[in-house]
Scaffold this motif. Structure first.
Motif, mmCIF file in Angstrom:
data_model
loop_
_atom_site.group_PDB
_atom_site.id
_atom_site.type_symbol
_atom_site.label_atom_id
_atom_site.label_comp_id
_atom_site.label_asym_id
_atom_site.label_seq_id
_atom_site.Cartn_x
_atom_site.Cartn_y
_atom_site.Cartn_z
ATOM 1 N N GLY A 1 39.805 57.689 35.926
ATOM 2 C CA GLY A 1 39.656 59.074 36.352
ATOM 3 C C GLY A 1 39.410 59.273 37.830
ATOM 4 O O GLY A 1 39.384 60.399 38.317
ATOM 5 N N HIS A 2 39.193 58.180 38.571
ATOM 6 C CA HIS A 2 38.920 58.291 40.016
ATOM 7 C C HIS A 2 39.779 57.284 40.769
ATOM 8 O O HIS A 2 39.300 56.213 41.133
ATOM 9 C CB HIS A 2 37.435 58.046 40.307
ATOM 10 N N PRO A 3 41.030 57.637 40.997
ATOM 11 C CA PRO A 3 41.948 56.646 41.605
ATOM 12 C C PRO A 3 41.557 56.230 43.019
ATOM 13 O O PRO A 3 42.102 55.250 43.532
ATOM 14 C CB PRO A 3 43.299 57.373 41.587
ATOM 15 N N ASN A 4 40.624 56.941 43.653
ATOM 16 C CA ASN A 4 40.219 56.558 45.015
ATOM 17 C C ASN A 4 38.945 55.721 45.039
ATOM 18 O O ASN A 4 38.411 55.428 46.097
ATOM 19 C CB ASN A 4 40.034 57.806 45.895
ATOM 20 N N ILE A 5 38.417 55.369 43.859
ATOM 21 C CA ILE A 5 37.194 54.561 43.795
ATOM 22 C C ILE A 5 37.521 53.232 43.113
ATOM 23 O O ILE A 5 38.066 53.209 42.007
ATOM 24 C CB ILE A 5 36.078 55.300 43.032
ATOM 25 N N PHE A 6 37.218 52.161 43.805
ATOM 26 C CA PHE A 6 37.545 50.824 43.289
ATOM 27 C C PHE A 6 36.263 50.006 43.117
ATOM 28 O O PHE A 6 35.273 50.207 43.817
ATOM 29 C CB PHE A 6 38.461 50.084 44.262
ATOM 30 N N VAL A 7 36.331 49.070 42.190
ATOM 31 C CA VAL A 7 35.239 48.107 42.048
ATOM 32 C C VAL A 7 35.860 46.714 42.104
ATOM 33 O O VAL A 7 36.928 46.477 41.517
ATOM 34 C CB VAL A 7 34.457 48.298 40.733
ATOM 35 N N ALA A 8 35.212 45.795 42.818
ATOM 36 C CA ALA A 8 35.796 44.466 43.003
ATOM 37 C C ALA A 8 34.714 43.397 42.942
ATOM 38 O O ALA A 8 33.518 43.685 43.040
ATOM 39 C CB ALA A 8 36.536 44.400 44.344
ATOM 40 N N GLY A 9 35.145 42.184 42.761
ATOM 41 C CA GLY A 9 34.218 41.042 42.764
ATOM 42 C C GLY A 9 33.390 40.958 41.491
ATOM 43 O O GLY A 9 33.795 41.445 40.431
ATOM 44 N N ASP A 10 32.213 40.397 41.611
ATOM 45 C CA ASP A 10 31.343 40.172 40.449
ATOM 46 C C ASP A 10 30.943 41.455 39.748
ATOM 47 O O ASP A 10 30.471 41.429 38.614
ATOM 48 C CB ASP A 10 30.037 39.462 40.887
ATOM 49 N N GLN A 11 31.104 42.579 40.440
ATOM 50 C CA GLN A 11 30.685 43.846 39.844
ATOM 51 C C GLN A 11 31.751 44.429 38.921
ATOM 52 O O GLN A 11 31.481 45.354 38.167
ATOM 53 C CB GLN A 11 30.377 44.844 40.981
ATOM 54 N N ALA A 12 32.973 43.883 38.977
ATOM 55 C CA ALA A 12 34.094 44.444 38.221
ATOM 56 C C ALA A 12 34.403 43.611 36.982
ATOM 57 O O ALA A 12 34.283 42.390 36.994
ATOM 58 C CB ALA A 12 35.329 44.517 39.118
ATOM 59 N N HIS A 13 34.809 44.303 35.926
ATOM 60 C CA HIS A 13 35.306 43.636 34.724
ATOM 61 C C HIS A 13 36.815 43.866 34.687
ATOM 62 O O HIS A 13 37.282 44.981 34.460
ATOM 63 C CB HIS A 13 34.642 44.244 33.484
ATOM 64 N N PHE A 14 37.577 42.808 34.941
ATOM 65 C CA PHE A 14 39.030 42.911 34.974
ATOM 66 C C PHE A 14 39.592 41.897 33.989
ATOM 67 O O PHE A 14 39.353 40.694 34.126
ATOM 68 C CB PHE A 14 39.546 42.612 36.388
ATOM 69 N N ASP A 15 40.307 42.384 32.972
ATOM 70 C CA ASP A 15 40.861 41.473 31.972
ATOM 71 C C ASP A 15 42.203 40.918 32.424
ATOM 72 O O ASP A 15 43.073 41.646 32.894
ATOM 73 C CB ASP A 15 41.041 42.209 30.639
ATOM 74 N N GLN A 16 42.312 39.610 32.310
ATOM 75 C CA GLN A 16 43.617 38.987 32.564
ATOM 76 C C GLN A 16 43.772 37.899 31.503
ATOM 77 O O GLN A 16 42.834 37.131 31.263
ATOM 78 C CB GLN A 16 43.658 38.399 33.983
ATOM 79 N N SER A 17 44.934 37.819 30.875
ATOM 80 C CA SER A 17 45.146 36.912 29.742
ATOM 81 C C SER A 17 44.061 37.139 28.685
ATOM 82 O O SER A 17 43.499 36.204 28.116
ATOM 83 C CB SER A 17 45.140 35.452 30.185
ATOM 84 N N GLU A 18 43.726 38.394 28.475
ATOM 85 C CA GLU A 18 42.812 38.827 27.410
ATOM 86 C C GLU A 18 41.369 38.363 27.559
ATOM 87 O O GLU A 18 40.611 38.361 26.604
ATOM 88 C CB GLU A 18 43.351 38.443 26.030
ATOM 89 N N LYS A 19 41.009 37.910 28.771
ATOM 90 C CA LYS A 19 39.574 37.673 28.985
ATOM 91 C C LYS A 19 39.211 38.075 30.408
ATOM 92 O O LYS A 19 40.075 38.085 31.302
ATOM 93 C CB LYS A 19 39.197 36.216 28.688
ATOM 94 N N PRO A 20 37.946 38.468 30.605
ATOM 95 C CA PRO A 20 37.578 38.933 31.948
ATOM 96 C C PRO A 20 37.624 37.792 32.961
ATOM 97 O O PRO A 20 37.321 36.639 32.633
ATOM 98 C CB PRO A 20 36.152 39.456 31.764
#
Lengths: 427, 427
Positions: free
Chosen positions: A291-310
């Motif tokens: 809902g906020h395309p101008n706000i990003f989270v990166a690094g240890d603070q972000a949960h990003f799934d790749q190959s079905e695991k964070p």
């Protein structure tokens, strides 16, 4: 002149710094980087500060100094307490800062699984202050053992427990084993420092679960050679001031170190957006928040799934995400569509004391001296700043040749010569 | 085998360490060296730690490590609280230790002339903790000024006052001037760090009273070139949290540093023997205390008159006294008469920022670049340990060439991720 695009970056770790540097040529962008600390910390070597091998200044550099020549950045030291999503502003302890783009990269703290009072007895290792505190505790335990006459207390002082069998726990336990066997062995008269008992406790069925089983097994044997006992499938049930309970057993140990769980920076939860169970903000494929395309989270603070695991909370992920965000913002400013983040896994490594390491790059797995040399080269390569690189190389060379540690200082927390609550020595 | 002669040394500074080393070949002697700290500190370079030029570990070395190979010494970390003159024993926090000979070399602390509450606002510079605290205050003042919008407060943050015009005060004031003009000038965006106001306050009629007037005058001009205002004949009347009063004038200054007075370690007064007004024990010509020929006091803790004035509290005096005591004890053990102590004055020096120093050796007086090179060589020569020498030389070379400072870290006192009294950030 057109109004500049305001990019606010919270956190000067690997992700935040990579994002700022990635925007260095963007003259139409005005960047504000806010961090609680004045320094960027090279966390992968933090355990060496805790183990008296390196000085704090050798693995840290002032953020302001790193970005000194990048004229489109201003650096502010302060703590961001909340984000106003509606107003596009962050609230810091020194005031509000508005943004067009926001990058949150505040990292993670230790988590004590709902037992915050354990922290007092078992410090974690995320900051220089914690590293210095661990160094103080470990070196003080040996000093107290030397002057202790009760053999039971002496044994308690010479028992060190590290909780958590990930890379940090393995590195800490290996370093205590190595330090007691080599560096300290000849310096004491009453105790035999090399008889120090070091126990590494892991709740899972094996240490280093992110590595291949054969490498974890090699690491276990390396640790055992340094005198470290590896207890797997062992759950910590209590930690007190001089003891730790594992299941129903209680170990008398003056020093307990915590390398077990992490929890994302609490700022993430204040966004009132979906987070995972450790407080990481669940991000979209472009690292923006829902809902906020101008706000990003990166690094240890972000949960990003790749190959079905964070993705794990490690420096390479943070650096790649920071660079990706800078590139995506530039793309958008030039009217091009955004891309999606894809982590390129270059492999992983861990070191176990002197001359020993394990390295895994895709299907390649190696261990021992060669893996250790690779570990050295990679860490030096990524360390920020020419001075830090030079000094760390020299510290390592000196320690390797002399079997000594250059930063064996016990530094107290109190700086006053006589604190209010202390009485002058009795006459 | 005959009972060994027990020598107890309290304090691992220049005097205590020199005494221990002087007894290294005495196989019939058993030495116990007790120090509150685990490290020997090279105090002449402490101001460089405070000014972010060096790391703590570069000017400190573990006492245990320094004496590791000297098998007739045991080192105990602990605090000696009293001396039992009748029983020939010292009482430490870990128990009592008996002696045949005792050497007290506990050094000195700062003295606030009966105003101990000033310490909170104006830290002195005697320990690594104090150096780190000063570094934190000075660097934090610049950080706070950068984000301050009120010009009055900004000016207050950029005003630094150093009290005391002796070598330490001159070195601190010069280093702040240099750091703001060279190192920090390009790193800030809102403030001009080079406009920082630095004031050196001295109660006497001129700074550096122990030097020849012409050298003190040269030092004053050097300080002024670095932007330091030198106020002589100025008496501090009050110090508050953000201000200092000099006579009837009040200066708004966020950072005040104290380099004005010293007071000998309080242990000296507990002996109930004659002390001078700063608590130094008045010693006999052989450094023993009146009535107790087996108890000696050395270094900053001793008052020894030579040429009708007390020797200054400087490293060369302490080292010569420590060596003298070791030699005298050996002489007595071999049935020879004691000698009397005589200080051999090799001269004195002080440095004022980059490339400037003053040096006085007997009638020779010189200043400028050559004096600075002499200063460098002498300090490196006396620095303990090969590693420390190498690292300090490299730090200096790097700083000299790059105009940067390698240890620009603000380190907090609190290591816990969330202290008990702190609330989580508001949501």
């Amino acid at each position: 002149m057109a109004e500049k695009v305001r990019v606010v970056i919270v956190g000067g770790g690997f992700a935040g710094l990579a994002a700022a540097k990635g925007l260095r040529k963007a003259s139409d962008v005005s960047i504000t980087l806010i961090d609680r600390r004045n320094h960027h910390l090279f966390q992968p070597l933090l355990y060496q500060v805790a183990m008296a091998g390196l000085s704090p200044a050798e693995i840290a550099a002032p953020i302001r100094g790193i970005l000194s020549r990048q004229k489109n950045v201003r650096v502010l030291q302060g703590e961001v307490t909340s984000v106003d999503l509606a107003e596009n502003a962050v609230q810091a302890d020194f005031g509000a800062v508005g943004f067009d783009y926001l990058i949150l990269a505040c990292g993670a703290n230790h988590s004590y699984f709902g037992k915050p009072d354990w922290e007092e007895y078992a410090p974690g290792l995320k900051t220089l202050e914690q590293a210095t505190e661990i160094r103080r505790r470990v070196l003080t335990a040996f000093e107290r053992a030397e002057r202790e006459t009760d053999p039971v207390k002496q044994k308690q002082l010479l028992t060190f427990v590290v909780v958590g069998g990930g890379p940090t726990g393995v590195e800490l336990a290996g370093a205590i084993g190595e330090m007691s066997r080599y560096t300290l062995a000849k310096d004491f008269r009453s105790i035999d420092a090399s008889l120090a008992r070091v126990i590494l406790i892991e709740a899972g069925s094996r240490i280093l679960p992110m590595f291949a089983a054969e490498l974890a097994s090699k690491a276990t044997r390396d640790l055992e050679q340094l005198g470290v006992q590896v207890w797997t499938s062992s759950m910590v049930t209590n930690i007190g001031s001089n003891s730790i309970s594992v299941g129903t057993e209680t170990i008398q140990a003056a020093t307990v170190l915590w390398a077990a769980g992490v929890e994302a920076s609490p700022l993430g939860r204040t966004l009132k957006l979906p987070t995972d169970r450790v407080g990481r903000v669940i991000v979209e494929p472009d690292l923006s928040v829902p809902g906020h395309p101008n706000i990003f989270v990166a690094g240890d603070q972000a949960h990003f799934d790749q190959s079905e695991k964070p993705l794990p909370g490690i420096a390479p992920v943070a650096m790649q995400q920071g660079r990706f965000l800078a590139a995506n913002i530039l793309r958008e400013l030039h009217g091009k569509p955004r891309e999606q983040f894809q982590y390129f896994d270059k492999g992983q490594m861990a070191t176990i004391g002197r001359s020993r390491a394990i390295t895994e790059v895709g299907r390649w797995k190696f261990s021992g001296f060669f893996a250790w040399v690779v570990w050295l080269v990679v860490h030096i390569y990524y360390l920020t700043g020419f001075r830090n690189r030079l000094f760390v190389v020299m510290s390592w060379a000196w320690s390797y040749l002399s079997y000594r540690r250059g930063a064996r200082l016990i530094v107290e927390k109190e700086w006053r010569s006589r604190p209010q609550d202390e009485k002058p020595p009795a006459s």
